[in-house]
Design a protein around this motif. Structure first.
Motif, mmCIF file in Angstrom:
data_model
loop_
_atom_site.group_PDB
_atom_site.id
_atom_site.type_symbol
_atom_site.label_atom_id
_atom_site.label_comp_id
_atom_site.label_asym_id
_atom_site.label_seq_id
_atom_site.Cartn_x
_atom_site.Cartn_y
_atom_site.Cartn_z
ATOM 1 N N ASP A 7 -2.558 -0.063 3.553
ATOM 2 C CA ASP A 7 -3.542 1.022 3.596
ATOM 3 C C ASP A 7 -4.084 1.299 2.200
ATOM 4 N N GLY A 8 -5.405 1.406 2.095
ATOM 5 C CA GLY A 8 -6.058 1.777 0.847
ATOM 6 C C GLY A 8 -6.165 0.679 -0.182
ATOM 7 N N SER A 10 -7.593 -2.125 -2.346
ATOM 8 C CA SER A 10 -8.955 -2.511 -2.700
ATOM 9 C C SER A 10 -9.252 -3.925 -2.200
ATOM 10 N N ASP A 48 -2.838 1.700 -6.132
ATOM 11 C CA ASP A 48 -3.345 3.064 -5.969
ATOM 12 C C ASP A 48 -4.800 3.042 -5.504
ATOM 13 N N GLY A 49 -5.222 1.908 -4.963
ATOM 14 C CA GLY A 49 -6.582 1.762 -4.478
ATOM 15 C C GLY A 49 -7.536 1.176 -5.502
#
Length: 189
Positions: A7-8, A10, A48-49
């Motif tokens: 999830d999330g 990049s 952290d994306g």
């Protein structure tokens, strides 16, 4: 087993998605000036994306003594405390998929840039490629403090084999030419 992107994550680092998670396993260091040592490694790849994957690695050298009798509770092998061993090295850094595409890079591979800071006083910039569950890296630049070990060059190979993360590192250090230094087999936790 179906693979799902974290999830999330990049899209810039999708070629590294299979690394994301916690890994643990054992390996061996063997180098002429060091001898042979068995270690346990904890390795974390997270995000952290941003357009990179962070990583943190801790190698702990295992006590080389083997008990000559069963533990008092009769359980064998004896449970291994967590964490185990003496810290040998810690690293932290960032892995990025490069927007540059070097000439000759195979179509199914992606160029990588990896920054590694070692707590012993060394920073290494690696360049390489990822594709088909394999990552090849070679040092492009190494900077060190005056008290850090003299490492002139390094190569790393990572591979996903039957769900396990296998890696090997070669070093040119301590007056030795490029040669095998360490390897490990890790399981996803």
């Amino acid at each position: 087993m179906t693979f799902t992107f974290p999830d999330g994550l990049s899209p810039d680092v999708y070629p590294l998605a299979w690394l994301v998670g916690r890994w643990r396993g054992e390996g061996v260091i063997e180098y002429p000036s060091i001898g042979k040592k068995t270690f346990v490694q904890d390795l974390v790849f997270d995000h952290d994306g941003g357009p990179y994957v962070r990583f943190e690695s801790t190698l702990r050298v295992l006590d080389e003594t083997v008990p000559d009798k069963l533990p008092d509770d009769g359980e064998w092998p004896a449970p291994v405390p967590d964490p185990v061993g003496t810290v040998w090295s810690t690293e932290t850094g960032y892995w990025r998929v490069s927007t540059d595409r070097p000439d000759g890079l195979e179509e199914e591979k992606h160029a990588l840039e990896v920054l590694v800071a070692d707590a012993s006083g060394r920073i290494t910039v690696y360049v390489g490629a990822a594709g088909n569950g394999r990552i090849d890296l070679a040092s492009d630049a190494i900077a060190r403090t005056s008290t850090a070990s003299e490492v002139r060059a390094s190569k790393r190979l990572y591979g996903l084999v039957q769900g396990r993360l296998l890696w090997v590192e070669e070093l040119a250090a301590f007056g030795e030419p490029m040669r095998s230094y360490a390897s490990a087999e890790l399981d996803r936790q």
